[in-house]
Design an enzyme around this catalytic site. Structure first.
Site, PDB file in Angstrom:
ATOM      1  N   GLY A   1       0.840  -1.179   0.000  1.00 26.70           N
ATOM      2  CA  GLY A   1       0.000   0.000   0.000  1.00 26.70           C
ATOM      3  C   GLY A   1       0.881   1.235   0.000  1.00 26.70           C
TER       4      GLY A   1
ATOM      5  CG  ASP B   1       5.926  -3.398   2.631  1.00 23.45           C
ATOM      6  OD1 ASP B   1       4.724  -3.240   2.943  1.00 23.45           O
ATOM      7  OD2 ASP B   1       6.493  -2.662   1.807  1.00 23.45           O
TER       8      ASP B   1
ATOM      9  CG  HIS C   1      10.736   0.914   0.338  1.00 19.79           C
ATOM     10  ND1 HIS C   1      10.177   1.264  -0.882  1.00 19.79           N
ATOM     11  CD2 HIS C   1       9.779   1.102   1.272  1.00 19.79           C
ATOM     12  CE1 HIS C   1       8.933   1.679  -0.668  1.00 19.79           C
ATOM     13  NE2 HIS C   1       8.667   1.580   0.610  1.00 19.79           N
TER      14      HIS C   1
ATOM     15  CG  ASP D   1       6.745   0.701  -3.340  1.00 23.18           C
ATOM     16  OD1 ASP D   1       6.032   1.212  -2.466  1.00 23.18           O
ATOM     17  OD2 ASP D   1       7.644   1.338  -3.937  1.00 23.18           O
TER      18      ASP D   1
END
Length: 155
Positions: free
Chosen positions: A19, A78, A132, A142
């Protein structure tokens, strides 16, 4: 998506979700990449005024909802919020009538309820990945989420 046609037990669907929010709250997006037997499917969407946590939850919901039959799923996120919530916190919230231990309403309870319902249809293993950090499929999710948020924002 119907990878389950050959039998759910023999096929594992991997789903990576993410998100994104431009401001928190602000325009947001969610992204999903689904993989099975060398095939991929990408999904994304967004909302004008939302939060990052809502988009993280929505990504997981949309990924599971896209499966047309009960499946064996490994879902990568994540978001510690999503993983901890579904694996630990949600049972207590349900037992407390969707209230926290402090008797306050659970934030995003509508989305948590949807996620619980989608999870019931499948055999889901929840995996956390560091965001990331070079995970190929997390980066794709992402990018999908960020692009959806930017599209909503008109950027």
């Amino acid at each position: 998506m119907s990878p389950e046609a050959d039998g759910a037990a023999s096929i594992v669907v991997e789903i990576s979700t993410d998100g994104a929010c431009l401001g928190n709250p602000g325009p947001g997006g969610w992204g999903v990449i689904m993989r099975w037997r060398g095939q991929e499917k990408r999904l994304s969407g967004g909302e004008e005024h939302t939060t990052n946590n809502k988009m993280e939850l929505t990504a997981a919901i949309e990924g599971l909802a896209a499966l047309t039959r009960p499946s064996t799923v490994v879902l990568y996120t994540d978001s510690s919020y999503v993983r901890n919530g579904i694996m630990s916190w949600v049972k207590g919230w349900q037992a407390n009538g969707w209230q926290t231990k402090d008797r306050k309403p659970v934030k995003n309870a509508d989305l948590w309820r949807k996620l619980v319902e989608e999870e019931k249809r499948h055999e889901v293993t929840w995996k956390w990945v560091k965001g990331h950090n070079g995970d190929h499929y997390n980066e794709i999710a992402d990018d999908l989420a960020t692009s959806a948020a930017r599209e909503i924002a008109g950027r």
